[in-house]
Design a protein around this motif. Structure first.
Motif, mmCIF file in Angstrom:
data_model
loop_
_atom_site.group_PDB
_atom_site.id
_atom_site.type_symbol
_atom_site.label_atom_id
_atom_site.label_comp_id
_atom_site.label_asym_id
_atom_site.label_seq_id
_atom_site.Cartn_x
_atom_site.Cartn_y
_atom_site.Cartn_z
ATOM 1 N N GLN A 1 -33.380 29.856 -14.746
ATOM 2 C CA GLN A 1 -33.845 30.683 -13.628
ATOM 3 C C GLN A 1 -34.565 29.830 -12.578
ATOM 4 O O GLN A 1 -34.360 30.009 -11.376
ATOM 5 N N SER B 1 -42.607 28.259 -14.598
ATOM 6 C CA SER B 1 -42.370 28.374 -16.033
ATOM 7 C C SER B 1 -43.554 29.010 -16.760
ATOM 8 O O SER B 1 -43.388 29.979 -17.492
ATOM 9 N N GLN C 1 -35.968 20.336 -16.594
ATOM 10 C CA GLN C 1 -36.449 19.822 -17.878
ATOM 11 C C GLN C 1 -37.249 18.532 -17.693
ATOM 12 O O GLN C 1 -38.301 18.353 -18.309
ATOM 13 N N THR D 1 -37.287 31.148 -17.057
ATOM 14 C CA THR D 1 -36.599 30.182 -17.907
ATOM 15 C C THR D 1 -36.190 28.996 -17.044
ATOM 16 O O THR D 1 -36.174 29.071 -15.806
ATOM 17 N N TYR D 2 -35.831 27.901 -17.709
ATOM 18 C CA TYR D 2 -35.409 26.725 -16.958
ATOM 19 C C TYR D 2 -34.179 27.014 -16.095
ATOM 20 O O TYR D 2 -34.139 26.619 -14.924
#
Length: 171
Positions: free
Chosen positions: A140, A131, A153, A137-138
């Protein structure tokens, strides 16, 4: 007899019984007597700071070796960071090269960051790097690692919590 006095006596007994052995153990790993002396002393300083009960130690040499090995790994990690930093500086023009004081502060900051990141689990550290360093991105990251976005997350929340604690709770 107070527990303070008992703890100090336990540390003294541990030191008298095993300090020589610990220095020899470290000397084999380092090849340098003065470095071994320093790390042996640091080992006992860590014990003093920890205030851990010592009277029930069943394997004092294993206990000492574990602490000393942790200090040794931290030392090697710091040396690797310093080498990498010096190599990066060598590629910079002299006009932007930091002063010796700035170098020391930067190395200390790098060591703190490295310590923080090595305190995370390997998976959380990997997610954090993907990240923050790779800019993924999360979704990805989740796709690349075969995780759900929710798992990514949660991992990032743990990483950011550790970063926050290191930055603001130590003050």
């Amino acid at each position: 007899m107070s527990s303070q006095r008992t703890f100090e006596q336990d540390v003294e007994r541990l030191y008298l019984d095993h300090h020589g052995w610990l220095k020899g153990w470290l000397r084999k790993r380092l090849g340098e007597a003065s470095d071994a002396d320093d790390l042996a002393q640091d080992t006992f300083m860590r014990i003093l700071k920890s205030r851990r009960t010592l009277h029930d130690l069943r394997q004092p040499m294993a206990f000492l070796a574990t602490i000393a090995n942790s200090l040794l790994v931290n030392r090697w990690r710091r040396q690797a960071l310093e080498r990498a930093y010096i190599e990066a500086l060598a590629t910079m023009p002299e006009a932007v090269e930091p002063s010796p004081e700035e170098r020391l502060l930067l190395i200390e900051a790098l060591v703190e960051i490295d310590t923080l990141l090595h305190g995370l689990s390997p998976r959380i550290r990997q997610i954090f790097f993907l990240s923050q360093l790779d800019g993924l991105t999360y979704p990805q990251i989740a796709g690349q690692l075969g995780l759900s976005v929710d798992q990514v997350q949660k991992a990032m929340r743990k990483a950011f919590t550790a970063c926050y604690a290191a930055r603001f709770e130590a003050l």
